[in-house]
Design a protein around this motif. Structure first.
Motif, PDB file in Angstrom:
ATOM      1  N   ASP A   4      37.250  85.730 -70.376  1.00 37.40           N
ATOM      2  CA  ASP A   4      36.924  84.920 -71.678  1.00 37.40           C
ATOM      3  C   ASP A   4      35.809  85.612 -72.528  1.00 37.40           C
ATOM      4  O   ASP A   4      35.795  85.535 -73.508  1.00 37.40           O
ATOM      5  N   SER A   5      34.600  85.821 -71.659  1.00 36.39           N
ATOM      6  CA  SER A   5      33.547  86.097 -72.371  1.00 36.39           C
ATOM      7  C   SER A   5      33.829  87.423 -73.032  1.00 36.39           C
ATOM      8  O   SER A   5      33.293  87.885 -73.979  1.00 36.39           O
ATOM      9  N   MET A   6      34.562  88.437 -72.390  1.00 32.48           N
ATOM     10  CA  MET A   6      34.826  89.780 -72.908  1.00 32.48           C
ATOM     11  C   MET A   6      35.841  89.302 -74.070  1.00 32.48           C
ATOM     12  O   MET A   6      35.524  90.041 -75.092  1.00 32.48           O
ATOM     13  N   GLN A   7      36.848  88.524 -73.853  1.00 33.77           N
ATOM     14  CA  GLN A   7      37.607  88.366 -74.877  1.00 33.77           C
ATOM     15  C   GLN A   7      36.936  87.891 -76.315  1.00 33.77           C
ATOM     16  O   GLN A   7      37.095  88.349 -77.428  1.00 33.77           O
ATOM     17  N   GLY A   8      36.078  87.009 -76.163  1.00 37.61           N
ATOM     18  CA  GLY A   8      35.240  86.420 -77.078  1.00 37.61           C
ATOM     19  C   GLY A   8      34.627  87.619 -77.916  1.00 37.61           C
ATOM     20  O   GLY A   8      34.488  87.840 -79.186  1.00 37.61           O
ATOM     21  N   SER A   9      33.868  88.323 -76.936  1.00 35.25           N
ATOM     22  CA  SER A   9      33.020  89.401 -77.471  1.00 35.25           C
ATOM     23  C   SER A   9      33.769  90.431 -78.310  1.00 35.25           C
ATOM     24  O   SER A   9      33.233  90.881 -79.432  1.00 35.25           O
ATOM     25  N   LEU A  10      35.178  90.752 -77.811  1.00 33.18           N
ATOM     26  CA  LEU A  10      35.906  91.335 -78.751  1.00 33.18           C
ATOM     27  C   LEU A  10      36.402  91.113 -79.981  1.00 33.18           C
ATOM     28  O   LEU A  10      36.283  91.692 -80.982  1.00 33.18           O
ATOM     29  N   LYS A  11      36.854  89.783 -80.020  1.00 35.98           N
ATOM     30  CA  LYS A  11      37.348  89.039 -81.333  1.00 35.98           C
ATOM     31  C   LYS A  11      36.270  89.271 -82.234  1.00 35.98           C
ATOM     32  O   LYS A  11      36.372  89.451 -83.341  1.00 35.98           O
ATOM     33  N   GLU A  12      34.807  88.698 -81.707  1.00 34.90           N
ATOM     34  CA  GLU A  12      33.983  88.838 -82.910  1.00 34.90           C
ATOM     35  C   GLU A  12      33.876  90.033 -83.484  1.00 34.90           C
ATOM     36  O   GLU A  12      33.570  90.236 -84.725  1.00 34.90           O
ATOM     37  N   ARG A  13      34.270  91.342 -82.884  1.00 34.04           N
ATOM     38  CA  ARG A  13      33.838  92.572 -83.445  1.00 34.04           C
ATOM     39  C   ARG A  13      35.265  92.865 -84.065  1.00 34.04           C
ATOM     40  O   ARG A  13      35.548  94.142 -84.492  1.00 34.04           O
ATOM     41  N   GLY A  14      36.378  92.047 -84.459  1.00 33.47           N
ATOM     42  CA  GLY A  14      37.497  92.274 -85.039  1.00 33.47           C
ATOM     43  C   GLY A  14      38.513  93.138 -84.294  1.00 33.47           C
ATOM     44  O   GLY A  14      39.322  94.023 -84.938  1.00 33.47           O
ATOM     45  N   VAL A  15      38.289  93.141 -82.769  1.00 33.42           N
ATOM     46  CA  VAL A  15      39.196  94.102 -82.152  1.00 33.42           C
ATOM     47  C   VAL A  15      40.393  93.159 -81.960  1.00 33.42           C
ATOM     48  O   VAL A  15      40.301  92.112 -81.369  1.00 33.42           O
ATOM     49  N   ARG A  16      41.564  93.794 -81.713  1.00 32.03           N
ATOM     50  CA  ARG A  16      42.663  92.861 -81.582  1.00 32.03           C
ATOM     51  C   ARG A  16      43.004  92.710 -80.123  1.00 32.03           C
ATOM     52  O   ARG A  16      42.947  93.767 -79.525  1.00 32.03           O
ATOM     53  N   LEU A  17      43.418  91.590 -79.625  1.00 30.27           N
ATOM     54  CA  LEU A  17      43.724  91.320 -78.397  1.00 30.27           C
ATOM     55  C   LEU A  17      45.478  91.374 -78.207  1.00 30.27           C
ATOM     56  O   LEU A  17      46.020  90.302 -78.303  1.00 30.27           O
ATOM     57  N   THR A  18      45.580  92.821 -77.990  1.00 25.81           N
ATOM     58  CA  THR A  18      46.993  92.895 -77.652  1.00 25.81           C
ATOM     59  C   THR A  18      47.544  92.586 -76.542  1.00 25.81           C
ATOM     60  O   THR A  18      46.440  92.159 -75.527  1.00 25.81           O
ATOM     61  N   ARG A  19      48.775  92.591 -76.142  1.00 22.82           N
ATOM     62  CA  ARG A  19      49.133  92.158 -74.797  1.00 22.82           C
ATOM     63  C   ARG A  19      48.688  93.198 -73.526  1.00 22.82           C
ATOM     64  O   ARG A  19      48.125  92.932 -72.796  1.00 22.82           O
ATOM     65  N   GLN A  20      48.788  94.396 -73.938  1.00 21.25           N
ATOM     66  CA  GLN A  20      48.162  95.268 -73.272  1.00 21.25           C
ATOM     67  C   GLN A  20      46.758  95.252 -72.860  1.00 21.25           C
ATOM     68  O   GLN A  20      46.393  95.373 -71.601  1.00 21.25           O
ATOM     69  N   LEU A  25      42.372  93.777 -69.198  1.00 24.59           N
ATOM     70  CA  LEU A  25      40.922  92.834 -68.970  1.00 24.59           C
ATOM     71  C   LEU A  25      41.065  91.854 -68.069  1.00 24.59           C
ATOM     72  O   LEU A  25      40.206  91.661 -67.017  1.00 24.59           O
ATOM     73  N   GLU A  26      42.180  91.387 -67.588  1.00 24.23           N
ATOM     74  CA  GLU A  26      42.537  90.475 -66.623  1.00 24.23           C
ATOM     75  C   GLU A  26      42.397  91.093 -65.234  1.00 24.23           C
ATOM     76  O   GLU A  26      41.672  90.690 -64.283  1.00 24.23           O
ATOM     77  N   LEU A  27      42.988  92.218 -65.229  1.00 28.58           N
ATOM     78  CA  LEU A  27      42.868  93.089 -63.889  1.00 28.58           C
ATOM     79  C   LEU A  27      41.507  93.383 -63.586  1.00 28.58           C
ATOM     80  O   LEU A  27      40.790  93.412 -62.648  1.00 28.58           O
ATOM     81  N   ILE A  28      40.926  93.947 -64.771  1.00 29.81           N
ATOM     82  CA  ILE A  28      39.364  94.456 -64.642  1.00 29.81           C
ATOM     83  C   ILE A  28      38.403  93.102 -64.039  1.00 29.81           C
ATOM     84  O   ILE A  28      37.709  93.447 -63.296  1.00 29.81           O
ATOM     85  N   ASP A  29      38.728  92.072 -64.566  1.00 28.30           N
ATOM     86  CA  ASP A  29      38.023  91.074 -64.244  1.00 28.30           C
ATOM     87  C   ASP A  29      38.294  90.458 -62.808  1.00 28.30           C
ATOM     88  O   ASP A  29      37.562  90.293 -61.901  1.00 28.30           O
ATOM     89  N   LYS A  30      39.587  90.233 -62.584  1.00 26.45           N
ATOM     90  CA  LYS A  30      39.946  89.604 -61.344  1.00 26.45           C
ATOM     91  C   LYS A  30      39.776  90.593 -60.202  1.00 26.45           C
ATOM     92  O   LYS A  30      39.360  90.149 -59.005  1.00 26.45           O
ATOM     93  N   THR A  31      40.158  91.842 -60.192  1.00 27.84           N
ATOM     94  CA  THR A  31      39.915  92.835 -59.265  1.00 27.84           C
ATOM     95  C   THR A  31      38.721  92.929 -58.882  1.00 27.84           C
ATOM     96  O   THR A  31      38.120  93.549 -57.588  1.00 27.84           O
TER      97      THR A  31
END
Lengths: 170, 170
Positions: A4-20, A25-31
């Motif tokens: 979540d915090s990663m996604q937030g940080s990315l959104k702020e910078r105008g980075v698109r949250l694509t499916r990929q 992100l989920e894998l990096i986080d959970k694993t």
DNA sequence: GTTAGTGCAAACCTTTTGCAGCTCT
DNA sequence: AGAGCTGCAAAAGGTTTGCACTAAC
């Protein structure tokens, strides 16, 4: 939660949250830790078979530049690829057993002191710090002496690269 | 002088002191630090134009395995190659400026303390330790802010790999 | 005279790049 | 609609390997 915090940080910078990217992100986080690009790719492919290795590399590069993940080498045990972990935890050193490959994490004040001393000694602005320690873990120390003895009679060179290559072939 | 102790150490183990190895040992010793395989090769070629790049790699690998040199990454500033330095000095951290590439060495008690704590905490036998710190040196910190501002108007991506590749082409 | 070491060419693994087409916002 | 992102193929960079020949001990 790191995701979540990663996604937030990315959104702020105008980075698109694509499916990929969400998958990665989920894998990096959970694993959690110590995934290299290839393993991350293999895992991501299970969720989306079309996802390309290049996308993994590009995503990792972006996260690294954005300071969201740290890049590790783990003393090049297992090859020259890089490993990644989220940048949440307190600064820590990685302790790698050169026999069994186990990785331990060490948190402790010497790391903070080191950083502070470097900053004040050189007037340096520290952005990244990486401490990696190689040797033998408690368990492997005893086994090691035996191996050295055996090796003198029948030397064996384990093919480091072959292991990984085999896993990639179709 | 480092060269002598290296040669002695090699002789003891029945390693042959070929002309090529003498050249490489001398370069590693005299040049001091932070040479990568390619640069070492270029320098060696001036003394012996026939000397092959492969020999450089094989020699470095041997020295690394023998514990005579340490392998560094220098935070991958400048690419993914490895750098080498003789293992004479006291343990030290490498501090790399991510803007100008300058490398400083930091000796200090946190490094010894770190090692000891890891050994006692995990019962670990430490053989190698590597601490690399990336950031901005005193001089570059001020210049940096300006660049960030400029970058927003005219972003530039310096072609990291091209630099090195150019030097290799005939 | 052995055996370890070298040079050469070719392979290898990891990562990057160019470009056409797709997709988030 | 349009900048940003993806996939594909191809390349690059750094390093290793197989093999016949050479040289150190």
């Amino acid at each position: 939660m790191a995701q979540d915090s990663m996604q937030g940080s990315l959104k702020e910078r105008g980075v698109r949250l694509t499916r990929q990217r969400q998958i990665l992100l989920e894998l990096i986080d959970k694993t959690g830790e110590h995934l290299d690009a290839e393993r991350l790719y293999q895992m991501a492919k299970e969720k989306d078979p079309k996802l390309n290795r290049v996308t993994v590399y590009r995503t990792l590069k972006m996260l690294k530049l954005g300071g969201l993940v740290d890049e590790l080498d783990l003393m090049h045990y297992g090859g020259d690829q890089h490993y990644y972990e989220t940048r949440l935890k307190q600064e820590h050193a990685h302790v790698i057993c050169l026999r069994c490959g186990k990785v331990e994490e060490f948190f402790g004040d010497p790391l903070q002191k080191l950083r502070k001393q470097i900053e004040s000694h050189f007037g340096f602005q520290v952005l990244l710090a990486r401490t990696e320690v190689g040797g033998y873990c408690a368990h492997c120390q005893t086994l090691r002496a035996r191996e050295v003895e055996v090796a003198r009679v029948a030397p064996v060179t384990p093919p480091k690269r072959a292991r990984r290559a085999a896993a990639r072939r179709p």
